[in-house]
Design a protein around this motif. Structure first.
Motif, mmCIF file in Angstrom:
data_model
loop_
_atom_site.group_PDB
_atom_site.id
_atom_site.type_symbol
_atom_site.label_atom_id
_atom_site.label_comp_id
_atom_site.label_asym_id
_atom_site.label_seq_id
_atom_site.Cartn_x
_atom_site.Cartn_y
_atom_site.Cartn_z
ATOM 1 N N ARG A 164 0.872 -1.178 0.000
ATOM 2 C CA ARG A 164 0.000 0.000 0.000
ATOM 3 C C ARG A 164 0.907 1.224 0.000
ATOM 4 N NH1 ARG A 164 -4.856 0.526 -1.422
ATOM 5 N NH2 ARG A 164 -4.961 2.354 -0.091
ATOM 6 N N CYS A 165 0.492 2.286 -0.698
ATOM 7 C CA CYS A 165 1.362 3.442 -0.795
ATOM 8 C C CYS A 165 0.566 4.736 -0.904
ATOM 9 C CB CYS A 165 2.292 3.313 -2.005
ATOM 10 S SG CYS A 165 1.439 3.372 -3.593
ATOM 11 N N GLN A 166 1.290 5.827 -0.747
ATOM 12 C CA GLN A 166 0.732 7.164 -0.938
ATOM 13 C C GLN A 166 1.675 7.927 -1.859
ATOM 14 O OE1 GLN A 166 -1.177 9.541 2.286
ATOM 15 N NE2 GLN A 166 0.546 10.942 1.988
ATOM 16 N N VAL A 167 1.106 8.592 -2.863
ATOM 17 C CA VAL A 167 1.893 9.297 -3.871
ATOM 18 C C VAL A 167 1.697 10.795 -3.705
ATOM 19 C CG1 VAL A 167 2.275 9.636 -6.345
ATOM 20 C CG2 VAL A 167 1.709 7.360 -5.467
ATOM 21 N N GLU A 168 2.814 11.494 -3.694
ATOM 22 C CA GLU A 168 2.800 12.952 -3.623
ATOM 23 C C GLU A 168 3.122 13.543 -5.001
ATOM 24 O OE1 GLU A 168 1.732 14.384 -1.072
ATOM 25 O OE2 GLU A 168 1.890 12.820 0.454
ATOM 26 N N PRO A 169 2.639 14.753 -5.264
ATOM 27 C CA PRO A 169 1.736 15.549 -4.423
ATOM 28 C C PRO A 169 0.295 15.067 -4.548
ATOM 29 C CG PRO A 169 2.199 16.712 -6.453
ATOM 30 C CD PRO A 169 3.029 15.464 -6.502
ATOM 31 N N GLY A 170 -0.515 15.429 -3.576
ATOM 32 C CA GLY A 170 -1.936 15.114 -3.614
ATOM 33 C C GLY A 170 -2.380 14.024 -2.677
ATOM 34 N N GLU A 171 -1.415 13.345 -1.999
ATOM 35 C CA GLU A 171 -1.758 12.278 -1.059
ATOM 36 C C GLU A 171 -2.676 11.236 -1.691
ATOM 37 O OE1 GLU A 171 -3.340 14.118 2.439
ATOM 38 O OE2 GLU A 171 -1.400 14.886 3.080
ATOM 39 N N LYS A 172 -2.341 10.838 -2.916
ATOM 40 C CA LYS A 172 -3.134 9.836 -3.633
ATOM 41 C C LYS A 172 -2.716 8.450 -3.167
ATOM 42 C CE LYS A 172 -1.695 11.511 -7.601
ATOM 43 N NZ LYS A 172 -1.100 12.826 -7.315
ATOM 44 N N ARG A 173 -3.691 7.654 -2.747
ATOM 45 C CA ARG A 173 -3.381 6.338 -2.208
ATOM 46 C C ARG A 173 -3.681 5.233 -3.205
ATOM 47 N NH1 ARG A 173 -4.254 6.117 4.299
ATOM 48 N NH2 ARG A 173 -3.222 8.098 4.753
ATOM 49 N N GLY A 174 -2.904 4.141 -3.093
ATOM 50 C CA GLY A 174 -3.097 3.027 -4.001
ATOM 51 C C GLY A 174 -2.202 1.858 -3.657
ATOM 52 N N VAL A 175 -1.930 1.023 -4.661
ATOM 53 C CA VAL A 175 -1.138 -0.191 -4.483
ATOM 54 C C VAL A 175 0.013 -0.182 -5.492
ATOM 55 C CG1 VAL A 175 -1.165 -2.718 -4.536
ATOM 56 C CG2 VAL A 175 -3.179 -1.466 -3.755
ATOM 57 N N ARG A 230 3.596 1.451 3.040
ATOM 58 C CA ARG A 230 3.050 1.041 4.336
ATOM 59 C C ARG A 230 1.878 1.927 4.752
ATOM 60 N NH1 ARG A 230 6.387 -1.840 2.607
ATOM 61 N NH2 ARG A 230 8.149 -2.806 3.677
ATOM 62 N N PHE A 231 1.054 2.302 3.808
ATOM 63 C CA PHE A 231 -0.160 3.040 4.141
ATOM 64 C C PHE A 231 -1.344 2.099 4.106
ATOM 65 C CE2 PHE A 231 2.403 6.735 3.468
ATOM 66 C CZ PHE A 231 1.807 7.732 4.217
ATOM 67 N N SER A 232 -2.305 2.355 4.997
ATOM 68 C CA SER A 232 -3.455 1.469 5.134
ATOM 69 C C SER A 232 -4.411 1.670 3.971
ATOM 70 C CB SER A 232 -4.181 1.736 6.453
ATOM 71 O OG SER A 232 -4.650 3.071 6.475
ATOM 72 N N ALA A 233 -5.361 0.755 3.881
ATOM 73 C CA ALA A 233 -6.409 0.857 2.861
ATOM 74 C C ALA A 233 -7.298 2.046 3.178
ATOM 75 C CB ALA A 233 -7.224 -0.432 2.831
#
Length: 257
Positions: A164-175, A230-233
């Motif tokens: 699990r991850c978070q992409v910057e900029p925008g705090e977009k979450r995904g896999v 290491r970000f949650s769903a």
């Protein structure tokens, strides 16, 4: 004929659809003054289709496709033929060597192209290839890639497919769906991400190269420094006990009303 010409007002004009016998895909809506002579009409059309005035024959058709007349007299004004908006003016090119003949204006495969072998091209001194080679010999560093093939490789050590991850900029979450070099992108390492929401640019395919599978507009290829793992769903919010109590009170009140 004189009485017919007198009826044409100076500011009268007509919108005609123009077609060409040699150019099957050519069609254009052109406005003409009824005061224009047939020769002036031809000069205006020459600028649009390339058929010379001396080689041009014009035919006038009504909106049902029936032929009205051949415009053979260059001195007569267009209004003499009583054209109406929506009528068709058809061009016939009598010159067999005209630029419109042969079909090559519409089908470039018919155009004879200059070709040269690789061996003959290499022997020439006035080519761009030789010019580029000369610049490279004078300043080799200018033609070296500024980014190495291992660019940001160390940042991928803790990024694994499935994280699990978070992409910057925008705090977009995904896999994370891909980690490695991408031949269709710049040198170095890339991370393919499948977003939880349609915030991406592709479906896992970039410039014709398939890297991973995901829904359209859910995929993106980003540099490792933009990715945090290491970000949650996505969180699903459940009502607290206090909120549940308030909801029960509201339902109870509505039942009394």
């Amino acid at each position: 004929m004189a009485s017919r010409l007198q009826q044409i007002e100076k500011d009268e004009s007509v919108l005609l659809r123009v077609t060409h016998a040699n150019l099957k895909s050519f069609t254009s809506d052109v406005r003409f003054s009824l005061q224009m002579s047939v020769e002036s009409v031809k000069e205006k059309l020459w600028r649009k289709c390339g058929t010379s005035v001396n080689s041009m024959c014009l035919e006038l058709y009504d909106d049902s496709g029936s032929k009205i007349s051949d415009l053979t007299d260059n001195c007569i004004p267009l209004g003499f033929y009583s054209p109406l908006d929506g009528y068709r003016l058809h061009i016939i090119d009598l010159d067999p060597s005209s630029v419109t003949s042969g079909g090559w204006l519409e089908d470039t495969s018919l155009v004879e192209k200059f070709q040269i072998s690789e061996e003959a091209y290499d022997k020439r001194d006035d080519t761009f290839r030789k010019f580029k080679e000369k610049l490279a010999s004078q300043n080799p560093s200018a033609f070296e890639s500024k980014i190495s093939d291992n660019y940001m490789e160390e940042l991928c050590a803790n990024i694994k497919v499935g994280d699990r991850c978070q992409v910057e900029p925008g705090e977009k979450r995904g896999v994370v769906k891909f980690v490695g070099r991408a031949e269709s992108l710049a040198p170095g390492f890339w991370v393919g991400v499948q977003y939880d929401e349609p915030l991406g640019k592709n479906d896992g395919t970039v410039k014709g190269i398939h890297y991973f599978d995901c829904s359209p507009f859910h995929g993106a290829m980003v540099r490792p420094d933009k990715v945090k793992v290491r970000f949650s769903a996505p969180l699903i919010c459940f009502p607290t006990l206090k909120l549940q109590s308030m909801l029960h009170e509201i339902v109870f009140f509505l039942n009394l009303v």
